[in-house]
Design an enzyme around this catalytic site. Sequence first.
Site, mmCIF file in Angstrom:
data_model
loop_
_atom_site.group_PDB
_atom_site.id
_atom_site.type_symbol
_atom_site.label_atom_id
_atom_site.label_comp_id
_atom_site.label_asym_id
_atom_site.label_seq_id
_atom_site.Cartn_x
_atom_site.Cartn_y
_atom_site.Cartn_z
ATOM 1 N N GLU A 177 -5.402 -1.074 0.028
ATOM 2 C CA GLU A 177 -5.797 0.179 -0.648
ATOM 3 C C GLU A 177 -7.070 0.017 -1.476
ATOM 4 O O GLU A 177 -7.121 0.430 -2.639
ATOM 5 C CB GLU A 177 -4.640 0.691 -1.513
ATOM 6 C CG GLU A 177 -3.380 0.934 -0.711
ATOM 7 C CD GLU A 177 -2.149 1.279 -1.566
ATOM 8 O OE1 GLU A 177 -2.304 1.400 -2.795
ATOM 9 O OE2 GLU A 177 -1.058 1.407 -0.998
ATOM 10 N N ASN A 220 -5.298 -2.968 4.775
ATOM 11 C CA ASN A 220 -4.125 -2.095 4.885
ATOM 12 C C ASN A 220 -4.299 -0.924 3.911
ATOM 13 O O ASN A 220 -4.684 -1.118 2.754
ATOM 14 C CB ASN A 220 -2.879 -2.916 4.493
ATOM 15 C CG ASN A 220 -1.577 -2.160 4.641
ATOM 16 O OD1 ASN A 220 -1.268 -1.648 5.719
ATOM 17 N ND2 ASN A 220 -0.791 -2.087 3.575
ATOM 18 N N HIS A 256 2.320 6.723 5.560
ATOM 19 C CA HIS A 256 3.291 7.477 4.756
ATOM 20 C C HIS A 256 3.025 8.954 5.045
ATOM 21 O O HIS A 256 2.128 9.574 4.467
ATOM 22 C CB HIS A 256 3.114 7.169 3.264
ATOM 23 C CG HIS A 256 3.505 5.770 2.915
ATOM 24 N ND1 HIS A 256 4.814 5.338 2.991
ATOM 25 C CD2 HIS A 256 2.775 4.710 2.512
ATOM 26 C CE1 HIS A 256 4.870 4.066 2.635
ATOM 27 N NE2 HIS A 256 3.649 3.654 2.340
ATOM 28 N N GLU A 285 3.777 0.895 7.220
ATOM 29 C CA GLU A 285 4.700 1.431 6.210
ATOM 30 C C GLU A 285 5.188 2.820 6.619
ATOM 31 O O GLU A 285 5.342 3.713 5.783
ATOM 32 C CB GLU A 285 4.008 1.480 4.837
ATOM 33 C CG GLU A 285 3.466 0.143 4.383
ATOM 34 C CD GLU A 285 2.868 0.148 2.985
ATOM 35 O OE1 GLU A 285 3.102 1.103 2.218
ATOM 36 O OE2 GLU A 285 2.146 -0.818 2.664
ATOM 37 N N ASP A 287 6.830 6.116 7.212
ATOM 38 C CA ASP A 287 7.958 6.988 6.872
ATOM 39 C C ASP A 287 7.447 8.424 6.892
ATOM 40 O O ASP A 287 6.241 8.666 6.857
ATOM 41 C CB ASP A 287 8.656 6.624 5.546
ATOM 42 C CG ASP A 287 7.730 6.530 4.347
ATOM 43 O OD1 ASP A 287 6.586 7.036 4.420
ATOM 44 O OD2 ASP A 287 8.150 5.963 3.321
HETATM 45 O O1 G3I Z 1 6.084 -1.883 -13.835
HETATM 46 C C1 G3I Z 1 6.944 -0.837 -14.283
HETATM 47 C C2 G3I Z 1 7.751 -1.293 -15.465
HETATM 48 O O2 G3I Z 1 6.877 -1.539 -16.547
HETATM 49 C C3 G3I Z 1 8.770 -0.200 -15.826
HETATM 50 O O3 G3I Z 1 9.590 -0.660 -16.853
HETATM 51 C C4 G3I Z 1 9.629 0.147 -14.627
HETATM 52 C C5 G3I Z 1 10.588 1.307 -14.902
HETATM 53 O O4 G3I Z 1 11.234 1.725 -13.735
HETATM 54 O O5 G3I Z 1 8.789 0.546 -13.562
HETATM 55 C C6 G3I Z 1 7.887 -0.484 -13.149
HETATM 56 O O6 G3I Z 1 7.126 -0.009 -12.096
HETATM 57 C C7 G3I Z 1 7.760 0.044 -10.831
HETATM 58 C C8 G3I Z 1 6.894 -0.673 -9.838
HETATM 59 O O7 G3I Z 1 7.401 -0.528 -8.532
HETATM 60 C C9 G3I Z 1 6.739 -2.156 -10.167
HETATM 61 O O8 G3I Z 1 7.891 -2.860 -9.955
HETATM 62 C C10 G3I Z 1 7.925 1.507 -10.439
HETATM 63 O O9 G3I Z 1 8.841 2.152 -11.280
HETATM 64 C C11 G3I Z 1 8.389 1.600 -9.009
HETATM 65 O O10 G3I Z 1 8.420 2.932 -8.617
HETATM 66 C C12 G3I Z 1 7.444 0.822 -8.106
HETATM 67 O O11 G3I Z 1 7.839 1.003 -6.768
HETATM 68 C C13 G3I Z 1 7.167 0.365 -5.675
HETATM 69 C C14 G3I Z 1 5.747 0.890 -5.416
HETATM 70 O O12 G3I Z 1 5.246 0.346 -4.199
HETATM 71 C C15 G3I Z 1 4.748 0.536 -6.494
HETATM 72 O O13 G3I Z 1 3.481 0.987 -6.106
HETATM 73 C C16 G3I Z 1 8.038 0.684 -4.487
HETATM 74 O O14 G3I Z 1 9.288 0.027 -4.634
HETATM 75 C C17 G3I Z 1 7.397 0.243 -3.179
HETATM 76 O O15 G3I Z 1 8.125 0.789 -2.104
HETATM 77 C C18 G3I Z 1 5.984 0.798 -3.099
HETATM 78 O O16 G3I Z 1 5.386 0.326 -1.912
HETATM 79 C C19 G3I Z 1 4.027 0.728 -1.689
HETATM 80 C C20 G3I Z 1 3.339 -0.376 -0.919
HETATM 81 O O17 G3I Z 1 3.469 -1.595 -1.582
HETATM 82 C C21 G3I Z 1 1.880 -0.044 -0.689
HETATM 83 N N1 G3I Z 1 1.718 1.246 -0.051
HETATM 84 C C22 G3I Z 1 2.417 2.342 -0.706
HETATM 85 C C23 G3I Z 1 3.887 2.025 -0.878
HETATM 86 C C24 G3I Z 1 4.638 3.197 -1.463
HETATM 87 O O18 G3I Z 1 4.195 3.464 -2.770
#
Ligand code: G3I
Length: 464
Positions: A177, A220, A256, A285, A287
């Site tokens: 990205e 990607n 996506h 990815e 969906d």
């Molecule tokens: O870092 C914060 C933390 O400080 C906070 O306390 C916590 C509260 O829920 O959230 C944390 O952030 C989370 C983050 O992952 C880091 O672990 C978010 O809530 C959470 O929604 C996030 O989700 C992931 C997301 O990437 C982050 O960008 C998803 O599980 C994951 O499926 C998603 O995957 C990405 C690919 O890597 C790249 N392409 C897009 C795709 C979908 O967004």
Amino acid sequence: MHSTMRRIATLCLAAGVVCAPSAALASNTYEGDPAPDLISLREAAKAKGIVIGTAVAGGGHHDATPEQNPFRNSPIYQRVLANEFSSVTPENQMKWDHIHPEKDTYSFTLADEIVAFAQANNQVVRGHTLLWHSQNPEWLEKGTFTKDELRQILKDHITTVVGHYKGKIQQWDVANEIFTGEGKLRTDENIWLRELGPEIIADAFRWAHEADPNALLFFNDYSAEGINDKSTAYYELTKKLLNEGVPVHGFSAQAHLGTQWGFDTSMRDNFARFDALGLETAITELDVRIKFDGPRPSDELIAKQADHYGQSLRACLDVPGCKSVTVWGFNDTYSWVPSFFQGEGAATLLWEDYTPKPAYFRLLKEMGVEPTVTPPPTNPQQPPAPQPPATQPPAQNPGSTTPPPSTPKPNAPGDKDKATKPGAGDKKTPQKIAQTGALTGIALLLGGGLAAAGSMAMIARKRY
Ligand code: G3I
């Protein structure tokens, strides 16, 4: 007819021959099997010369759920993961904040478990990701470093992580990205681009290549499926880097998608132009999210979703160097979508209870496998869904040509997709060994009627 027999019958129908059943295959299904009447996605994909993958749930949004890590905690999840997919991508477990939580600490445990699972189940692994603007640890984003220190931090990270998995990762998303929708580098958000300039991209690829010369190294991104400003920016950058001898091997579209948008039929042509540069392409990815009220989306939207899945897979199948299609989770329970987009969801191939949606059947159909029984209705509150059309709707993009029928893809030079190599799919579990004789019997019964050796091999490699 027993479900196993129906699977064989399906195979035989697909191959255009009549098969005799064998009672010895009676234990050929498993709890949670999404479609016991059909061969699995991974088997169908293997016959087409591609792998079909999924993100492995854990970390990220899963941390806020009661189950947290379905990969570790759900036996059904694991069975479907093993049986339906030939490639896996850690959804979050290889990202910086998970794998490098402190400056001098690496945490490989979760990612190691996924890699070990993949090896045990004869799956390849996509590594995700090394240079990204998101999910970086605080020590990195909020630390105070000189440019030289930052450069060294990135080099150490790539060398350590890629080196740790040397020989075990088929493809790495090296740079994730890095462009905006307008095709500009994300210099504000991305710490590496902001602090070290665009030259760091080439360095990242070089360092990754040094750490694992056999891994395929990818760009990607999302919204880069079709031909647009973003994908063209990747195309131009890739050409430039290749001219400079930088080891870039692949371009992947995350895909996506959503049913609220039309399907971008230039996906195939987009992949084809990277293919012409000698790159592999992949969908990484996939969906298809749906906006809906109530317990489930309408059958019309579910059918549209199936069509988006099918067209995406078709675009990949039609481009010789596209050998990997990964879905971003396979069960709605664990999808990232509802936690990011309020009022949207139902984005994956399987409902929460692991029953398949029309999208699942549509993927099989694109790979030449058709159900011999009618799939169950998708929405219990509505009449059964009309099945997706057998042929593609007319291309929306006037520049897009009708794709030729796809054939199994030969392995490209340097292709390390062991799941597509002959014999690689034969993990000898006791159950499987017990079934080998019966499978051989079926294959013999098919005899010369199955001139298509690929179909014979597909039957002989059945895994249950
Ligand atoms: O870092 C914060 C933390 O400080 C906070 O306390 C916590 C509260 O829920 O959230 C944390 O952030 C989370 C983050 O992952 C880091 O672990 C978010 O809530 C959470 O929604 C996030 O989700 C992931 C997301 O990437 C982050 O960008 C998803 O599980 C994951 O499926 C998603 O995957 C990405 C690919 O890597 C790249 N392409 C897009 C795709 C979908 O967004």
